[in-house]
Design a protein around this motif. Structure first.
Motif, PDB file in Angstrom:
ATOM      1  N   ALA A  15       0.835  -1.194   0.000  1.00  0.00           N
ATOM      2  CA  ALA A  15       0.000   0.000   0.000  1.00  0.00           C
ATOM      3  C   ALA A  15       0.872   1.247   0.000  1.00  0.00           C
ATOM      4  CB  ALA A  15      -0.914   0.003   1.222  1.00  0.00           C
ATOM      5  N   ILE A  16       0.331   2.311  -0.569  1.00  0.00           N
ATOM      6  CA  ILE A  16       0.981   3.623  -0.545  1.00  0.00           C
ATOM      7  C   ILE A  16       0.153   4.540   0.350  1.00  0.00           C
ATOM      8  CG2 ILE A  16       1.709   5.611  -1.901  1.00  0.00           C
ATOM      9  CD1 ILE A  16       3.332   3.123  -2.475  1.00  0.00           C
TER      10      ILE A  16
ATOM     11  N   GLY B  22      -2.639   2.074 -11.633  1.00  0.00           N
ATOM     12  CA  GLY B  22      -3.840   1.264 -11.465  1.00  0.00           C
ATOM     13  C   GLY B  22      -4.257   1.144 -10.017  1.00  0.00           C
ATOM     14  N   GLY B  23      -4.281   2.271  -9.330  1.00  0.00           N
ATOM     15  CA  GLY B  23      -4.593   2.259  -7.907  1.00  0.00           C
ATOM     16  C   GLY B  23      -6.032   2.610  -7.602  1.00  0.00           C
ATOM     17  N   VAL B  24      -6.399   2.416  -6.336  1.00  0.00           N
ATOM     18  CA  VAL B  24      -7.687   2.871  -5.822  1.00  0.00           C
ATOM     19  C   VAL B  24      -7.404   3.843  -4.683  1.00  0.00           C
ATOM     20  CG1 VAL B  24      -7.832   0.808  -4.343  1.00  0.00           C
ATOM     21  CG2 VAL B  24      -9.877   2.192  -4.742  1.00  0.00           C
ATOM     22  N   VAL B  25      -8.054   4.984  -4.719  1.00  0.00           N
ATOM     23  CA  VAL B  25      -7.832   6.044  -3.740  1.00  0.00           C
ATOM     24  C   VAL B  25      -8.778   5.814  -2.561  1.00  0.00           C
ATOM     25  CG1 VAL B  25      -7.895   8.528  -3.330  1.00  0.00           C
ATOM     26  CG2 VAL B  25      -7.148   7.655  -5.550  1.00  0.00           C
ATOM     27  N   ILE B  26      -8.213   5.672  -1.358  1.00  0.00           N
ATOM     28  CA  ILE B  26      -9.002   5.380  -0.161  1.00  0.00           C
ATOM     29  C   ILE B  26      -8.883   6.547   0.812  1.00  0.00           C
ATOM     30  CG2 ILE B  26      -9.374   3.774   1.750  1.00  0.00           C
ATOM     31  CD1 ILE B  26      -8.023   1.612   0.021  1.00  0.00           C
ATOM     32  N   ASN B  27     -10.006   7.187   1.096  1.00  0.00           N
ATOM     33  CA  ASN B  27     -10.019   8.375   1.941  1.00  0.00           C
ATOM     34  C   ASN B  27      -9.556   8.069   3.364  1.00  0.00           C
ATOM     35  OD1 ASN B  27     -10.679  10.948   3.067  1.00  0.00           O
ATOM     36  ND2 ASN B  27     -12.609  10.077   3.773  1.00  0.00           N
TER      37      ASN B  27
ATOM     38  N   VAL C  45      -3.628  -1.228  -6.520  1.00  0.00           N
ATOM     39  CA  VAL C  45      -2.785  -0.764  -5.429  1.00  0.00           C
ATOM     40  C   VAL C  45      -3.609   0.163  -4.532  1.00  0.00           C
ATOM     41  CG1 VAL C  45      -0.703   0.497  -4.784  1.00  0.00           C
ATOM     42  CG2 VAL C  45      -0.732  -0.892  -6.865  1.00  0.00           C
ATOM     43  N   PRO C  46      -3.727  -0.144  -3.247  1.00  0.00           N
ATOM     44  CA  PRO C  46      -4.456   0.757  -2.350  1.00  0.00           C
ATOM     45  C   PRO C  46      -3.620   1.992  -2.024  1.00  0.00           C
ATOM     46  CG  PRO C  46      -3.628  -1.139  -1.140  1.00  0.00           C
ATOM     47  CD  PRO C  46      -3.275  -1.376  -2.579  1.00  0.00           C
TER      48      PRO C  46
ATOM     49  N   GLU D 213     -10.979  -5.223  -1.002  1.00  0.00           N
ATOM     50  CA  GLU D 213     -11.520  -5.069  -2.352  1.00  0.00           C
ATOM     51  C   GLU D 213     -10.412  -4.704  -3.338  1.00  0.00           C
ATOM     52  OE1 GLU D 213     -14.762  -2.278  -4.778  1.00  0.00           O
ATOM     53  OE2 GLU D 213     -13.725  -1.516  -3.012  1.00  0.00           O
ATOM     54  N   ALA D 214      -9.545  -3.770  -2.944  1.00  0.00           N
ATOM     55  CA  ALA D 214      -8.450  -3.358  -3.826  1.00  0.00           C
ATOM     56  C   ALA D 214      -7.539  -4.539  -4.145  1.00  0.00           C
ATOM     57  CB  ALA D 214      -7.654  -2.232  -3.178  1.00  0.00           C
TER      58      ALA D 214
END
Length: 310
Positions: A6-7, A29-34, A95-96, A88-89
């Motif tokens: 994770a980043i 190809g990441g997903v942005v998680i608040n 990549v989360p 889910e990511a």
């Protein structure tokens, strides 16, 4: 970079985190998680500077605006939601990218969180009724009698934390400090993430904060707060204390001018940014402090992706 890594992108408010996270997500190809405690509220899109809808459409965004302002949302509740977003990511091979400015959320993510049981509504309501009737000094004195260790660590005027500590000891018979020592393991253990703290120069940051607050007013923040005020929610709820909200409610009530409310909102936000620097410096040593001009190079180095547009 392994897909399970994770980043984490943190930094003070208005430092450019969201744009950086969006660009990185597009590149790898990441997903942005608040990871911001105010951007979870659906009622506060404008006043909390949530990502624009067109940006949210470019890459998956999670945990933005998914909580009603009437909910007393906690770090524990966020961590539960974050675990689902992380799973889910990973299941989708994305990549989360956890991005925000709430130090407690990042600490829960990387160091775990205490397991305080849910507080019954009648206990919470009783404590808040005493707070409103007797004042914060009386509540602090009560906490000093019932949990002196916790009381000694809190400022006498800290309404929210005093009420919380008293709720816990009243509901569980144990100090909040004891619960904090018995925590859940971290969602992201050591060596499973790389963490960046975006650190602009203070003068530049404060100028950005002031300009952004004015831009939010131009984008409809006052109307947004007016709709929130019309709900007559408990003023101790987190959403009711978002930066700018109390001052704008005072303006809507005729107490102060809009210019005065905006000045208070800008000043509160600048003070919060200062506290963010302090929190991350002392509490989250895993974060590497990076100047904005160097952030894309840092991210490219740790992800193996191209830097993208400058």
């Amino acid at each position: 970079m392994r897909q399970t890594v994770a980043i984490l992108i943190a930094g003070p408010t208005a430092s450019g985190k969201s744009a950086l996270a969006l660009e990185l997500a597009q590149n790898i190809g990441g997903v942005v998680i608040n990871t911001d405690s105010m951007q979870v509220y659906r009622d506060l899109r404008v006043i909390t500077a949530r990502p624009a809808r067109e940006d949210e459409a470019l890459v998956p965004h999670r945990l933005y605006g998914h909580v009603d302002a009437g909910v007393n949302f906690s770090a524990g509740a966020w961590l539960t939601d974050a675990a689902a977003a992380l799973a889910e990511a990973q299941a989708k091979g994305r990549v989360p990218i956890f991005i925000g400015g709430t130090g407690l959320y990042f600490k829960a993510l990387t160091a775990g969180l205490s397991t305080v049981p849910p507080i019954p509504a009648e206990v919470r309501e009783g404590v808040r009724a005493r707070l409103e009737q007797n004042g914060v000094e009386a509540l602090h004195a009560e906490l000093m009698r019932r949990d002196p260790r916790a009381a000694e660590r809190l400022k006498v005027r800290d309404r929210t934390r005093i009420a919380r500590a008293l709720e816990v000891v009243e509901a569980t018979g144990r100090s909040l400090l004891d619960w904090h020592r018995e925590g859940e393991p971290p969602l992201l253990p050591k060596d499973s993430f790389r963490a960046l703290f975006l650190a602009p120069e203070r003068d530049e940051l404060y100028a950005r904060i002031d300009a952004r607050f004015d831009a939010m007013l131009g984008a409809g923040a006052l109307k947004e707060v007016e709709r929130l005020a019309a709900r007559h929610l408990d003023p101790l709820l987190p959403a009711m204390k978002a930066h700018g909200v109390p001052a704008l409610i005072r303006h809507l009530g005729g107490e102060i001018s809009l210019d005065e409310a905006a000045a208070i909102g800008r000043a509160d936000t600048r003070h919060y940014a200062k506290r963010q620097f302090t929190w991350f410096r002392h509490q989250l040593h895993e974060f590497e402090w990076v100047k904005p001009a160097e952030a894309r190079g840092w991210l490219a180095a740790v992800t193996g992706a191209g830097q993208g547009p400058g």
